[in-house]
Scaffold this motif. Sequence first.
Motif, PDB file in Angstrom:
ATOM      1  N   GLY A  79       1.289   0.045  -2.224  1.00 45.68           N
ATOM      2  CA  GLY A  79      -0.105   1.016  -1.859  1.00 45.68           C
ATOM      3  C   GLY A  79      -1.190   0.263  -3.288  1.00 45.68           C
ATOM      4  N   TYR A 111      -4.192  -0.743  -1.246  1.00 45.96           N
ATOM      5  CA  TYR A 111      -5.654   0.228  -0.945  1.00 45.96           C
ATOM      6  C   TYR A 111      -6.361  -0.704  -2.323  1.00 45.96           C
ATOM      7  CZ  TYR A 111      -3.121   4.003   0.732  1.00 45.96           C
ATOM      8  OH  TYR A 111      -2.280   4.596   1.240  1.00 45.96           O
ATOM      9  N   TRP A 159      -8.508  -3.003   0.255  1.00 44.03           N
ATOM     10  CA  TRP A 159      -8.982  -2.071   1.214  1.00 44.03           C
ATOM     11  C   TRP A 159     -10.490  -1.765   0.100  1.00 44.03           C
ATOM     12  CZ3 TRP A 159      -4.411   0.770   3.229  1.00 44.03           C
ATOM     13  CH2 TRP A 159      -3.673  -0.274   4.562  1.00 44.03           C
ATOM     14  N   GLY A 160     -10.328  -2.004  -0.472  1.00 47.17           N
ATOM     15  CA  GLY A 160     -11.498  -0.865  -1.750  1.00 47.17           C
ATOM     16  C   GLY A 160     -12.522  -2.281  -1.873  1.00 47.17           C
ATOM     17  N   TYR A 177     -12.418   8.454   2.705  1.00 42.31           N
ATOM     18  CA  TYR A 177     -10.641   8.260   1.767  1.00 42.31           C
ATOM     19  C   TYR A 177     -10.781   8.614   1.093  1.00 42.31           C
ATOM     20  CZ  TYR A 177     -11.333   3.867   5.283  1.00 42.31           C
ATOM     21  OH  TYR A 177     -11.691   3.306   6.573  1.00 42.31           O
ATOM     22  N   PRO A 211      -3.044  -5.680   3.997  1.00 39.45           N
ATOM     23  CA  PRO A 211      -2.989  -4.703   3.034  1.00 39.45           C
ATOM     24  C   PRO A 211      -2.557  -3.888   4.314  1.00 39.45           C
ATOM     25  CG  PRO A 211      -5.613  -4.847   3.997  1.00 39.45           C
ATOM     26  CD  PRO A 211      -4.693  -6.490   3.945  1.00 39.45           C
ATOM     27  N   PHE A 238       0.396  -1.599   3.525  1.00 34.94           N
ATOM     28  CA  PHE A 238       0.533  -0.152   3.694  1.00 34.94           C
ATOM     29  C   PHE A 238       2.255   0.403   4.601  1.00 34.94           C
ATOM     30  CE2 PHE A 238      -0.031   3.820   6.367  1.00 34.94           C
ATOM     31  CZ  PHE A 238      -0.640   4.466   5.915  1.00 34.94           C
ATOM     32  N   MET A 269      -4.229   6.864  -2.002  1.00 31.91           N
ATOM     33  CA  MET A 269      -4.874   6.402  -2.116  1.00 31.91           C
ATOM     34  C   MET A 269      -6.559   6.056  -2.258  1.00 31.91           C
ATOM     35  SD  MET A 269      -6.462   5.441   1.182  1.00 31.91           S
ATOM     36  CE  MET A 269      -7.417   5.221   2.403  1.00 31.91           C
ATOM     37  N   TYR A 270      -6.781   7.095  -3.438  1.00 35.22           N
ATOM     38  CA  TYR A 270      -7.864   6.984  -4.428  1.00 35.22           C
ATOM     39  C   TYR A 270      -7.753   6.249  -5.157  1.00 35.22           C
ATOM     40  CZ  TYR A 270      -8.120  12.802  -4.196  1.00 35.22           C
ATOM     41  OH  TYR A 270      -7.577  13.969  -3.525  1.00 35.22           O
ATOM     42  N   ASN A 281      -8.453   3.101  -3.785  1.00 37.07           N
ATOM     43  CA  ASN A 281      -9.373   2.308  -2.169  1.00 37.07           C
ATOM     44  C   ASN A 281     -11.057   3.198  -2.532  1.00 37.07           C
ATOM     45  OD1 ASN A 281     -10.727   1.653  -0.122  1.00 37.07           O
ATOM     46  ND2 ASN A 281      -8.898   2.492   1.437  1.00 37.07           N
TER      47      ASN A 281
END
Length: 300
Positions: free
Chosen positions: A13, A17, A20-21, A106, A226, A230, A246-247, A249
């Motif tokens: 995870g 993320y 993705w960030g 997100y 990713p 995920f 998820m925070y 990202n």
Amino acid sequence: MNPQRHLIGIACGLLAYGIWGFFPLFFRQLAHVSPMDVLSNRAVWACVFVGLLLTLRRQWHKVAAVFRIWRQLLMLTVAALLIGSNWLVFLWAVANRQVVASSLGYFLTPLVNILLGLVVLKERLNRLEWLSVLLALAAMTNEIIAIGGLPWVSLFLAGTFGTYGLVRKQLPVDAVSGLWLETLVMLPVCALYAFYQAGNGHAVFTGHDLSTSWLLIGAGALTALPLLAFAAAAQRLDLATVGMLMYINPTLQFVTAIWLFGEPMRAEQLLSFGLIWLGLLVYSWSAWGKYRRPDCIDSR
């Protein structure tokens, strides 16, 4: 849950993320290409990249097995439509300087994850986890009141990605095979779009300068990595934990939008993000307590 399996899920995870960030930084370099063109190239090159990975790992038999189960094919089709539409709106947001809005979307996704986990999967939360949910809900309510309406970009990104996570969690398909089939499902739509644009004199897959072409090809691999991580995380963790990770990202996206892209920041948003991070800290404390006491983690 096996603690080692849980830690592997957390690591996957974090990797997903984290990549993705930093997506806005990468896809801002393709802002001169239409979002649908970028999406089409992402789908094609991701399909090629994952296909090569399947060949190297000699796992095509797993793909063939999925074709014999219509329910799994249907669910993968739904997953492909969800993630494809999510990509498209995200690309539009980056190209139109709406990265703060995508970041908010997100941040909202964990609420969707937790809601789906409670309603569909019958997952349970303890008191600290409920407190974190209420804090995040208060943050989202503050944001909606501040802008005087529904932030459609944020809500769409949260809804599609949260539902995608639910679908992938329920699919007994490995990450690599599942992602290849998802991108395969996207190809007919991308092909129809390319043929339509060709009729108007626009080439979707060719005609770009060398730098743009390499970026579009690289988008395929960057898309696959990713998503693979995920999918692996979603299969090992409950939806609430996936949602709170998820925070990472949107925080990276938010920092990029404000400090690097110079997007405007309202005072009300500071309160929203403060509430969200407080909720994250509360949930993280609860999650750490579960890890220290494995008997408190649901057997799955």
